[in-house]
Design an enzyme around this catalytic site. Structure first.
Site, short mmCIF file in Angstrom:
data_model
loop_
_atom_site.label_atom_id
_atom_site.label_comp_id
_atom_site.label_asym_id
_atom_site.label_seq_id
_atom_site.Cartn_x
_atom_site.Cartn_y
_atom_site.Cartn_z
N SER A 1 0.82 -1.21 0.00
CA SER A 1 0.00 0.00 0.00
C SER A 1 0.85 1.26 0.00
O SER A 1 1.94 1.28 0.59
CB SER A 1 -0.90 0.01 1.24
N TYR B 1 -1.77 0.58 10.48
CA TYR B 1 -2.01 -0.10 9.20
C TYR B 1 -0.78 0.00 8.30
O TYR B 1 -0.34 -0.99 7.71
CB TYR B 1 -3.23 0.52 8.51
N GLU C 1 0.23 3.67 1.74
CA GLU C 1 0.28 4.13 3.13
C GLU C 1 1.63 3.79 3.78
O GLU C 1 1.97 4.35 4.82
CB GLU C 1 -0.86 3.50 3.94
#
Length: 343
Positions: A122, A146, A124
């Site tokens: 991801s 996360y 992120e």
């Protein structure tokens, strides 16, 4: 070709399953045993796929699923994928999103080591970005539990590739949306909120940081990149993005314009939706994927937003909300939604 997909009932899993079926694959999907299963996204193809019960928290069940499916390709898309929840449930997020990757890799190594593995990384992971745009070589600086868990999943995939010779790759996918996005995500929250406001079902739309920038693409395009990564002669990781960033404000403005409204009249700022540690801007460089995978996106940012808003409008109208249009007067623009089911 036989493919096993974890997270098949999610946004990406449903689009990927459609793509693989079109290419003639036998598709197996991993689902968790639950008293309430949500198969809405795959209902139209459920009779064409085989669902197997397994859990990323349970090593034995993953091995049994692999033994039954005998896949040539494994796509690990399952995770606790909602960033705000990762602060409320950091340990569970670590178990699913981080250690769960180890469990699936270890199961593949034991049961079907010749299978090719795709791991869903991801954007992120970049978090507080070190450079703009972000490439495959940009250092990670995650800003949420996360993001931290995804960094673990990414590096353990590299480790199994280098240590055991598995064909294991990670796709560093930047934000990708669609009408199948969960309602908890800000993009779908916006499109759903716009539909409710237009139909007189809501009086405002409450959002957090309107200036956060994201590189948003269409999920149907991004699953093609997943598949292409496993068709290469050598395993390698790729950034998948559009190369263009938009703010949450941009998304909201465009979404309201689809139904002829001004976002400033309806959007309310709510501190409750601010993150403890914000990721201010993410912008990916897809040049390596475009060149190496011959991948290209087909749905523009503007088209994606339009599809999402019109899909939510149609959903509420089918539920009997159409008579409320008198509240805002104007008639929304209509567009064919065939692309939603074709990708």
């Amino acid at each position: 070709m036989r493919a096993l997909i974890t997270g098949i009932t999610g946004q990406d899993g449903s689009y990927l399953a459609e793509l693989l079926l079109e290419k003639g694959y036998e598709v197996f999907g991993v689902v968790r045993r639950s008293s309430t299963n949500n198969f809405e996204r795959i209902a139209h193809i459920q009779n064409k796929i085989t669902l197997l019960e397994a859990d990323l928290l349970d090593q034995v069940s993953l091995s049994q699923a692999l033994e039954e499916a005998k896949p040539t390709e494994v796509y690990n898309l399952a995770a606790q994928s909602f960033v705000p929840t990762s602060w409320k449930q950091p340990v569970l997020t670590a178990e699913f999103t981080a250690v769960g990757v180890s469990r699936i890799l270890e199961a593949v190594r034991a049961v079907c080591p010749e299978a090719k593995v795709y791991q869903a990384s991801s954007s992120e992971m970049f978090g507080k970005v070190i450079e703009i745009p972000q490439t495959e070589k940009t250092p990670f600086y995650p800003r949420s539990p996360y993001g931290v868990a995804k960094v673990y999943g990414h590096h353990i995939t590299v480790n199994y590739r280098e240590s055991y010779g598995l064909f294991a790759v990670s796709g560093i996918l930047f934000n990708h949306e669609s009408p199948r996005r969960g309602l908890e995500f800000v993009t779908r929250k916006i499109s759903d909120g716009v539909a409710q406001i237009k139909l007189g079902l809501a009086k405002d739309l409450r959002l957090g940081n309107l200036e956060a920038k994201r590189d948003w693409g269409f999920a149907g395009d991004y699953v093609k990149a997943m598949w292409l990564m496993l068709q290469q002669p050598e395993p390698s990781d790729y950034v998948v993005a559009t190369g263009k960033a938009h703010t949450v404000r941009d998304f909201a403005k465009l979404a309201f314009e689809v139904v002829g409204l001004n976002y400033e009249d309806w959007v309310k700022l709510d501190p409750a939706f601010l993150r403890p540690a914000e990721v201010d801007s993410l912008l990916g460089d897809p040049s390596r994927a475009e060149k190496g995978l011959k991948w290209k996106r087909e749905v523009s940012f503007e088209k994606m937003v339009q599809l999402m808003v019109e899909s939510d409008m149609d959903r509420y109208i089918k539920m009997g909300a159409g008579n409320s249009l008198k509240s805002t007067g104007t008639t929304p623009r209509r567009a064919k939604l065939s692309i939603v089911t074709e990708l």
